[in-house]
Scaffold this motif. Structure first.
Motif, PDB file in Angstrom:
ATOM      1  N   ASP A 260      -0.786   6.170  -0.328  1.00 32.32           N
ATOM      2  CA  ASP A 260       0.282   5.218   0.249  1.00 32.32           C
ATOM      3  C   ASP A 260      -0.325   4.318   1.167  1.00 32.32           C
ATOM      4  O   ASP A 260      -0.224   2.968   1.059  1.00 32.32           O
ATOM      5  CB  ASP A 260       1.298   5.950   0.880  1.00 32.32           C
ATOM      6  N   LYS A 261      -1.415   4.868   1.969  1.00 32.99           N
ATOM      7  CA  LYS A 261      -2.142   3.668   3.036  1.00 32.99           C
ATOM      8  C   LYS A 261      -3.122   2.901   2.026  1.00 32.99           C
ATOM      9  O   LYS A 261      -3.264   1.634   2.448  1.00 32.99           O
ATOM     10  CB  LYS A 261      -2.685   4.686   3.929  1.00 32.99           C
ATOM     11  N   ALA A 262      -3.675   3.514   1.213  1.00 31.45           N
ATOM     12  CA  ALA A 262      -4.500   2.644   0.330  1.00 31.45           C
ATOM     13  C   ALA A 262      -3.823   1.531  -0.351  1.00 31.45           C
ATOM     14  O   ALA A 262      -4.344   0.414  -0.437  1.00 31.45           O
ATOM     15  CB  ALA A 262      -5.751   3.425  -0.738  1.00 31.45           C
ATOM     16  N   SER A 263      -2.752   1.672  -0.782  1.00 34.39           N
ATOM     17  CA  SER A 263      -2.081   0.842  -1.514  1.00 34.39           C
ATOM     18  C   SER A 263      -1.401  -0.353  -0.662  1.00 34.39           C
ATOM     19  O   SER A 263      -1.419  -1.539  -0.939  1.00 34.39           O
ATOM     20  CB  SER A 263      -0.684   1.572  -1.955  1.00 34.39           C
ATOM     21  N   GLU A 264      -1.216  -0.023   0.672  1.00 38.52           N
ATOM     22  CA  GLU A 264      -0.855  -0.762   1.687  1.00 38.52           C
ATOM     23  C   GLU A 264      -1.969  -1.960   2.053  1.00 38.52           C
ATOM     24  O   GLU A 264      -1.688  -3.121   2.157  1.00 38.52           O
ATOM     25  CB  GLU A 264      -0.417  -0.240   3.068  1.00 38.52           C
ATOM     26  N   TYR A 265      -3.115  -1.133   2.066  1.00 43.24           N
ATOM     27  CA  TYR A 265      -4.383  -2.044   1.975  1.00 43.24           C
ATOM     28  C   TYR A 265      -4.671  -2.908   1.223  1.00 43.24           C
ATOM     29  O   TYR A 265      -4.848  -4.230   1.221  1.00 43.24           O
ATOM     30  CB  TYR A 265      -5.717  -1.207   2.571  1.00 43.24           C
ATOM     31  N   ALA A 266      -4.516  -2.499  -0.092  1.00 40.11           N
ATOM     32  CA  ALA A 266      -4.593  -3.480  -1.115  1.00 40.11           C
ATOM     33  C   ALA A 266      -3.458  -4.691  -1.180  1.00 40.11           C
ATOM     34  O   ALA A 266      -3.753  -5.825  -1.581  1.00 40.11           O
ATOM     35  CB  ALA A 266      -4.374  -2.801  -2.797  1.00 40.11           C
ATOM     36  N   THR A 267      -2.382  -4.260  -0.843  1.00 42.07           N
ATOM     37  CA  THR A 267      -1.392  -5.247  -0.803  1.00 42.07           C
ATOM     38  C   THR A 267      -1.569  -6.347   0.367  1.00 42.07           C
ATOM     39  O   THR A 267      -1.160  -7.483   0.056  1.00 42.07           O
ATOM     40  CB  THR A 267       0.125  -4.576  -0.707  1.00 42.07           C
ATOM     41  N   GLU A 268      -1.991  -5.894   1.301  1.00 42.65           N
ATOM     42  CA  GLU A 268      -2.398  -6.954   2.336  1.00 42.65           C
ATOM     43  C   GLU A 268      -3.610  -7.735   1.888  1.00 42.65           C
ATOM     44  O   GLU A 268      -3.621  -8.888   2.204  1.00 42.65           O
ATOM     45  CB  GLU A 268      -2.708  -6.193   3.689  1.00 42.65           C
ATOM     46  N   ASN A 270      -3.820  -8.907  -0.872  1.00 42.06           N
ATOM     47  CA  ASN A 270      -3.697  -9.852  -2.065  1.00 42.06           C
ATOM     48  C   ASN A 270      -4.838  -9.666  -3.343  1.00 42.06           C
ATOM     49  O   ASN A 270      -5.279 -10.879  -3.571  1.00 42.06           O
ATOM     50  CB  ASN A 270      -3.509 -11.262  -1.384  1.00 42.06           C
ATOM     51  N   LEU A 271      -5.096  -8.824  -3.686  1.00 37.91           N
ATOM     52  CA  LEU A 271      -6.054  -8.378  -4.701  1.00 37.91           C
ATOM     53  C   LEU A 271      -5.636  -8.710  -6.277  1.00 37.91           C
ATOM     54  O   LEU A 271      -6.182  -8.458  -7.211  1.00 37.91           O
ATOM     55  CB  LEU A 271      -6.852  -7.039  -4.540  1.00 37.91           C
ATOM     56  N   GLY A 272      -4.394  -8.898  -6.286  1.00 42.58           N
ATOM     57  CA  GLY A 272      -3.883  -9.101  -7.852  1.00 42.58           C
ATOM     58  C   GLY A 272      -3.662  -7.952  -8.359  1.00 42.58           C
ATOM     59  O   GLY A 272      -3.224  -7.676  -9.728  1.00 42.58           O
ATOM     60  N   LEU A 273      -3.393  -6.859  -7.496  1.00 41.87           N
ATOM     61  CA  LEU A 273      -2.889  -5.393  -8.157  1.00 41.87           C
ATOM     62  C   LEU A 273      -1.604  -5.173  -8.032  1.00 41.87           C
ATOM     63  O   LEU A 273      -0.846  -6.009  -7.520  1.00 41.87           O
ATOM     64  CB  LEU A 273      -3.600  -4.239  -7.370  1.00 41.87           C
ATOM     65  N   PRO A 274      -0.934  -3.986  -8.577  1.00 38.59           N
ATOM     66  CA  PRO A 274       0.398  -4.219  -8.739  1.00 38.59           C
ATOM     67  C   PRO A 274       1.134  -3.887  -7.073  1.00 38.59           C
ATOM     68  O   PRO A 274       0.341  -3.620  -6.385  1.00 38.59           O
ATOM     69  CB  PRO A 274       0.837  -2.985  -9.525  1.00 38.59           C
ATOM     70  N   PRO A 275       2.441  -3.957  -7.021  1.00 38.42           N
ATOM     71  CA  PRO A 275       3.135  -3.881  -5.914  1.00 38.42           C
ATOM     72  C   PRO A 275       2.795  -2.605  -5.189  1.00 38.42           C
ATOM     73  O   PRO A 275       2.404  -1.487  -5.930  1.00 38.42           O
ATOM     74  CB  PRO A 275       4.656  -3.988  -5.916  1.00 38.42           C
ATOM     75  N   LYS A 276       2.865  -2.277  -3.868  1.00 34.22           N
ATOM     76  CA  LYS A 276       2.499  -1.175  -3.296  1.00 34.22           C
ATOM     77  C   LYS A 276       3.175  -0.004  -3.718  1.00 34.22           C
ATOM     78  O   LYS A 276       2.249   1.060  -3.882  1.00 34.22           O
ATOM     79  CB  LYS A 276       3.062  -1.367  -1.863  1.00 34.22           C
ATOM     80  N   ASN A 277       4.499   0.365  -4.009  1.00 26.74           N
ATOM     81  CA  ASN A 277       4.993   1.440  -4.665  1.00 26.74           C
ATOM     82  C   ASN A 277       4.774   2.028  -5.997  1.00 26.74           C
ATOM     83  O   ASN A 277       4.421   3.191  -6.395  1.00 26.74           O
ATOM     84  CB  ASN A 277       6.520   1.355  -4.612  1.00 26.74           C
TER      85      ASN A 277
END
Length: 321
Positions: A260-268, A270-277
């Motif tokens: 969950d935290k890693a997904s939050e980092y990826a969202t911040e 803006n690496l072009g990955l899917p949304p956090k959830n």
């Protein structure tokens, strides 16, 4: 006069002692330069997310080097990075790294970070046996993906000459999302697969999956589908490489332990990955694991035997860092 001199001397020694104490508290190391890292989008980019996020801090270094991270789509950017020596570290498909090393001798294999993120998927329940009769829509024709699939087919006595190949997993996922016949099996990859799973779930539809990595493991008597590796410039500072590998392993542990935290980092970032959830749900299927290259030789040799041409005809003895 003597008292005055004694007072001045005491004051002088106190100031110098304080100054020396301050000097001792200053960092003794200096920044040596900037290390540029490039990775393909998807799971390989996700493997670097902790490092990329920490590098937002202007004081952050690994082995006294600043870090600059970049994500790219498709193999062209990776090939250019290796050919032009524009980056210090390149995350790339293992066969691509081996093939380009035969030509350039520039980047050596130092670690593996993804074990394959491929799945057979359908909107109906499926087994391996269904691959014998269903419509098949795959991606990765002529790549290591196809070689791995062929090995699985051989092991399960499946012969198919009518597979439809699309250009990438975004297209196979799009067709899976729009599927109405329910007699088609698609080859798809994480993390984009989880986005499709969520879309169909919102429509009260279920996606059924078969893990390609597990099937390859069975077909090869316990070997790993090595997908993306870490390649470093042959002359890169070894102390830095060791520090980077330690940091990378910790970062990969973080991703798997705190998705969950890693997904939050990826969202911040803006690496072009899917949304956090979606990304949180996708991480387990991305198979992001840290392995030193020297521990991957048996699996790499098995992959090579599937199609030597994909590896440039041979794996050089000095390919490993």
């Amino acid at each position: 006069m003597k008292k005055t001199l004694t007072l001045l001397l005491t004051l002088f020694l106190t100031i110098n002692l304080f100054a020396c104490k301050n000097d001792d508290n200053k960092p003794t190391s200096t920044v040596k330069g900037t290390i540029k890292i490039i990775a393909p989008s998807g799971a390989p980019t996700l493997s670097q997310v902790k490092i990329a996020y920490d590098a937002l801090d202007s004081d952050y270094t690994i082995g006294n080097y600043k870090i600059q991270f970049e994500s790219t789509n498709g193999p062209q950017g990776l090939q250019a990075a290796i050919t032009n020596k524009s980056h210090d570290i390149v995350i790339a498909p293992v066969n691509l790294g081996a093939s380009l090393y035969n030509k350039t001798k520039s980047y050596k294999y130092v670690a593996n970070i993804t074990d394959g993120n491929l799945f057979f998927a359908s909107t109906k329940e499926i087994t391996i046996e269904d691959l014998k009769s269903a419509n098949l829509v795959f991606f990765g024709e002529g790549t290591i993906n196809e070689a791995v699939i062929n090995k699985i087919f051989e092991y399960n006595n499946i012969t198919r000459n009518d597979i439809t190949f699309l250009s990438d997993t975004n297209m196979t996922n799009a067709q899976l999302a729009a599927d109405k016949e329910e007699n088609t099996i698609y080859l798809v990859a994480e993390p984009s697969l989880s986005k499709t799973v969520q879309e169909l779930k919102d429509q009260n539809k279920t996606v059924y999956k078969i893990d390609v990595q597990e099937e390859f493991y069975k077909a090869t008597n316990g070997l790993t589908f090595l997908q993306a590796g870490v390649f470093v410039k042959s002359d890169l500072d070894k102390e830095f490489v060791n520090a980077y590998l330690t940091t990378l392993e910790d970062g990969i542990d973080f991703i798997n332990e705190q998705p969950d935290k890693a997904s939050e980092y990826a969202t911040e970032l803006n690496l072009g990955l899917p949304p956090k959830n979606v990304l949180t749900a996708a991480i387990p299927g991305c198979n992001i694991h840290f392995r030193l290259a020297e521990d991957c030789k048996d699996s790499l040799n098995a992959l090579f035997e599937l199609n030597p041409k994909l590896f440039g005809g041979h794996i050089a003895n000095d390919f490993y860092f």
